[in-house]
Write a protein that holds these residues in place. Structure first.
Motif, PDB file in Angstrom:
ATOM      1  N   GLY A   1       6.141  -4.685   6.515  1.00  7.33           N
ATOM      2  CA  GLY A   1       7.410  -4.049   6.196  1.00  7.33           C
ATOM      3  C   GLY A   1       7.215  -2.680   5.572  1.00  7.33           C
ATOM      4  N   LEU A   2       8.309  -1.958   5.452  1.00 12.17           N
ATOM      5  CA  LEU A   2       8.342  -0.646   4.809  1.00 12.17           C
ATOM      6  C   LEU A   2       9.381  -0.666   3.705  1.00 12.17           C
ATOM      7  CD1 LEU A   2       8.341   1.727   7.909  1.00 12.17           C
ATOM      8  CD2 LEU A   2       6.454   1.374   6.314  1.00 12.17           C
ATOM      9  N   THR A   3       9.060  -0.009   2.604  1.00  7.79           N
ATOM     10  CA  THR A   3      10.027   0.109   1.520  1.00  7.79           C
ATOM     11  C   THR A   3       9.692   1.329   0.671  1.00  7.79           C
ATOM     12  OG1 THR A   3      11.182  -1.124  -0.235  1.00  7.79           O
ATOM     13  CG2 THR A   3       8.791  -1.372  -0.131  1.00  7.79           C
ATOM     14  N   LEU A   4      10.638   1.753  -0.150  1.00 10.35           N
ATOM     15  CA  LEU A   4      10.421   2.809  -1.138  1.00 10.35           C
ATOM     16  C   LEU A   4      10.332   2.149  -2.504  1.00 10.35           C
ATOM     17  CD1 LEU A   4      13.009   5.531  -0.106  1.00 10.35           C
ATOM     18  CD2 LEU A   4      10.542   5.672   0.083  1.00 10.35           C
ATOM     19  N   ASN A   5       9.302   2.533  -3.266  1.00 11.51           N
ATOM     20  CA  ASN A   5       9.176   1.963  -4.596  1.00 11.51           C
ATOM     21  C   ASN A   5       8.190   2.785  -5.406  1.00 11.51           C
ATOM     22  OD1 ASN A   5       9.231   0.029  -6.809  1.00 11.51           O
ATOM     23  ND2 ASN A   5       9.983  -1.438  -5.297  1.00 11.51           N
ATOM     24  N   GLU A   6       7.736   2.255  -6.500  1.00  9.33           N
ATOM     25  CA  GLU A   6       6.849   2.901  -7.477  1.00  9.33           C
ATOM     26  C   GLU A   6       5.650   3.589  -6.819  1.00  9.33           C
ATOM     27  OE1 GLU A   6       5.211   4.191 -10.820  1.00  9.33           O
ATOM     28  OE2 GLU A   6       6.932   2.861 -11.074  1.00  9.33           O
ATOM     29  N   ASN A   7       5.438   4.859  -7.163  1.00 12.32           N
ATOM     30  CA  ASN A   7       4.317   5.600  -6.571  1.00 12.32           C
ATOM     31  C   ASN A   7       3.211   5.912  -7.580  1.00 12.32           C
ATOM     32  OD1 ASN A   7       5.293   7.706  -8.126  1.00 12.32           O
ATOM     33  ND2 ASN A   7       5.719   9.058  -6.411  1.00 12.32           N
ATOM     34  N   TRP A   8       3.325   5.419  -8.802  1.00 13.43           N
ATOM     35  CA  TRP A   8       2.326   5.785  -9.803  1.00 13.43           C
ATOM     36  C   TRP A   8       1.493   4.595 -10.257  1.00 13.43           C
ATOM     37  CZ3 TRP A   8       1.617   4.701 -15.086  1.00 13.43           C
ATOM     38  CH2 TRP A   8       0.632   5.487 -15.705  1.00 13.43           C
ATOM     39  N   ASP A   9       2.129   3.533 -10.722  1.00 11.98           N
ATOM     40  CA  ASP A   9       1.406   2.391 -11.282  1.00 11.98           C
ATOM     41  C   ASP A   9       1.118   1.360 -10.194  1.00 11.98           C
ATOM     42  OD1 ASP A   9       0.393   0.252 -12.699  1.00 11.98           O
ATOM     43  OD2 ASP A   9       1.975   0.244 -14.208  1.00 11.98           O
TER      44      ASP A   9
ATOM     45  N   HIS B   1       0.835  -1.202   0.000  1.00 12.27           N
ATOM     46  CA  HIS B   1       0.000   0.000   0.000  1.00 12.27           C
ATOM     47  C   HIS B   1       0.872   1.256   0.000  1.00 12.27           C
ATOM     48  CE1 HIS B   1      -3.370  -2.626   1.035  1.00 12.27           C
ATOM     49  NE2 HIS B   1      -2.520  -3.217   1.851  1.00 12.27           N
ATOM     50  N   LEU B   2       0.545   2.193  -0.876  1.00 13.16           N
ATOM     51  CA  LEU B   2       1.240   3.474  -0.927  1.00 13.16           C
ATOM     52  C   LEU B   2       0.749   4.339   0.236  1.00 13.16           C
ATOM     53  CD1 LEU B   2       3.207   5.229  -2.598  1.00 13.16           C
ATOM     54  CD2 LEU B   2       1.202   6.046  -3.864  1.00 13.16           C
ATOM     55  N   ILE B   3       1.662   4.736   1.130  1.00 11.24           N
ATOM     56  CA  ILE B   3       1.260   5.465   2.340  1.00 11.24           C
ATOM     57  C   ILE B   3       1.968   6.816   2.484  1.00 11.24           C
ATOM     58  CG2 ILE B   3       0.602   3.365   3.590  1.00 11.24           C
ATOM     59  CD1 ILE B   3       3.316   3.761   5.172  1.00 11.24           C
ATOM     60  N   THR B   4       2.600   7.291   1.443  1.00  7.82           N
ATOM     61  CA  THR B   4       3.346   8.552   1.534  1.00  7.82           C
ATOM     62  C   THR B   4       2.471   9.676   2.082  1.00  7.82           C
ATOM     63  OG1 THR B   4       4.650   7.855  -0.379  1.00  7.82           O
ATOM     64  CG2 THR B   4       4.823  10.165   0.280  1.00  7.82           C
TER      65      THR B   4
ATOM     66  N   GLY C   1       7.676   6.291  -3.750  1.00  3.59           N
ATOM     67  CA  GLY C   1       6.730   6.508  -2.675  1.00  3.59           C
ATOM     68  C   GLY C   1       6.994   5.522  -1.551  1.00  3.59           C
ATOM     69  N   ILE C   2       6.454   5.821  -0.391  1.00  2.42           N
ATOM     70  CA  ILE C   2       6.614   4.943   0.777  1.00  2.42           C
ATOM     71  C   ILE C   2       5.511   3.899   0.737  1.00  2.42           C
ATOM     72  CG2 ILE C   2       6.702   4.818   3.292  1.00  2.42           C
ATOM     73  CD1 ILE C   2       7.339   7.915   3.187  1.00  2.42           C
ATOM     74  N   TRP C   3       5.905   2.654   0.826  1.00  3.63           N
ATOM     75  CA  TRP C   3       4.957   1.542   0.854  1.00  3.63           C
ATOM     76  C   TRP C   3       4.923   0.913   2.235  1.00  3.63           C
ATOM     77  CZ3 TRP C   3       5.912  -2.425  -3.640  1.00  3.63           C
ATOM     78  CH2 TRP C   3       5.772  -1.804  -4.874  1.00  3.63           C
ATOM     79  N   LEU C   4       3.734   0.585   2.686  1.00  2.00           N
ATOM     80  CA  LEU C   4       3.546  -0.339   3.798  1.00  2.00           C
ATOM     81  C   LEU C   4       3.166  -1.665   3.157  1.00  2.00           C
ATOM     82  CD1 LEU C   4       1.645   0.102   7.094  1.00  2.00           C
ATOM     83  CD2 LEU C   4       1.326  -1.927   5.729  1.00  2.00           C
ATOM     84  N   CYS C   5       3.953  -2.680   3.411  1.00  3.93           N
ATOM     85  CA  CYS C   5       3.664  -4.017   2.902  1.00  3.93           C
ATOM     86  C   CYS C   5       3.069  -4.830   4.035  1.00  3.93           C
ATOM     87  CB  CYS C   5       4.935  -4.665   2.368  1.00  3.93           C
ATOM     88  SG  CYS C   5       5.673  -3.763   0.988  1.00  3.93           S
TER      89      CYS C   5
ATOM     90  N   SER D   1      11.255  -9.846   6.830  1.00  7.25           N
ATOM     91  CA  SER D   1      12.723  -9.809   6.825  1.00  7.25           C
ATOM     92  C   SER D   1      13.274  -9.458   5.454  1.00  7.25           C
ATOM     93  CB  SER D   1      13.291 -11.153   7.275  1.00  7.25           C
ATOM     94  OG  SER D   1      13.087 -11.315   8.657  1.00  7.25           O
ATOM     95  N   LEU D   2      12.647  -9.947   4.402  1.00  3.63           N
ATOM     96  CA  LEU D   2      13.105  -9.644   3.047  1.00  3.63           C
ATOM     97  C   LEU D   2      12.914  -8.173   2.694  1.00  3.63           C
ATOM     98  CD1 LEU D   2      11.763 -12.778   1.141  1.00  3.63           C
ATOM     99  CD2 LEU D   2      14.155 -12.247   1.677  1.00  3.63           C
ATOM    100  N   VAL D   3      11.757  -7.619   3.029  1.00  5.33           N
ATOM    101  CA  VAL D   3      11.447  -6.220   2.698  1.00  5.33           C
ATOM    102  C   VAL D   3      12.145  -5.263   3.648  1.00  5.33           C
ATOM    103  CG1 VAL D   3       9.581  -4.506   2.607  1.00  5.33           C
ATOM    104  CG2 VAL D   3       9.294  -6.746   1.531  1.00  5.33           C
TER     105      VAL D   3
END
Length: 138
Positions: free
Chosen positions: A48-56, A17-20, A116-120, A94-96
């Motif tokens: 987990g938290l990660t930075l990734n695609e914020n558009w598609d 989920h994009l949470i920015t 964008g900031i993702w909550l996984c 652990s992976l993310v």
């Protein structure tokens, strides 16, 4: 200046989920900084938290599908105290990873154009997640 506070991200189902915008709404202090650093730490072991695609949004769906192929549910794990998704959720977490650090520049997060900031969320049930935000800057 140092500032720290616990923030919450509303109940999310399994997936990425994009949470920015959620983060920025809860951290208005960022707007006052010329230069700084935001560190976000997920206080859970099944998300987990990660930075990734914020558009598609397909990227988020593909990521969730890929992680499920890497750590599928099934009876192959010893740890299943909270159900079939328990151990796979810990593996995916652990992976993310549990944290991200993002530079702050002129009152805004200095992310790339498509970041964008993702909550996984790796559990099947909906969860509200706590994130400890630490801001350093001037």
């Amino acid at each position: 200046m140092w500032h720290q506070k616990q923030i919450s991200v509303g109940s999310k189902s399994r997936g990425c989920h994009l949470i920015t915008d959620d983060i920025l709404k809860q951290l208005p202090e960022i707007k006052n900084l010329k230069v700084g650093l935001l560190h976000l730490f997920m206080q859970h072991t099944s998300a987990g938290l990660t930075l990734n695609e914020n558009w598609d949004s397909d990227v988020r769906l593909d990521m969730a599908d890929s992680l499920s192929r890497i750590a599928p549910e099934g009876n192959m794990y010893r740890h299943d105290a909270e159900g079939a998704d328990d151990m796979p959720a810990h593996i995916k977490s652990s992976l993310v990873g549990a944290s991200v650090s993002i530079p702050i520049s002129n009152g805004a997060l200095a992310t790339g154009t498509w970041q964008g900031i993702w909550l996984c969320e790796f559990r099947a049930g909906r969860h509200t997640r706590r994130i400890l935000a630490t801001i350093q800057g001037e």
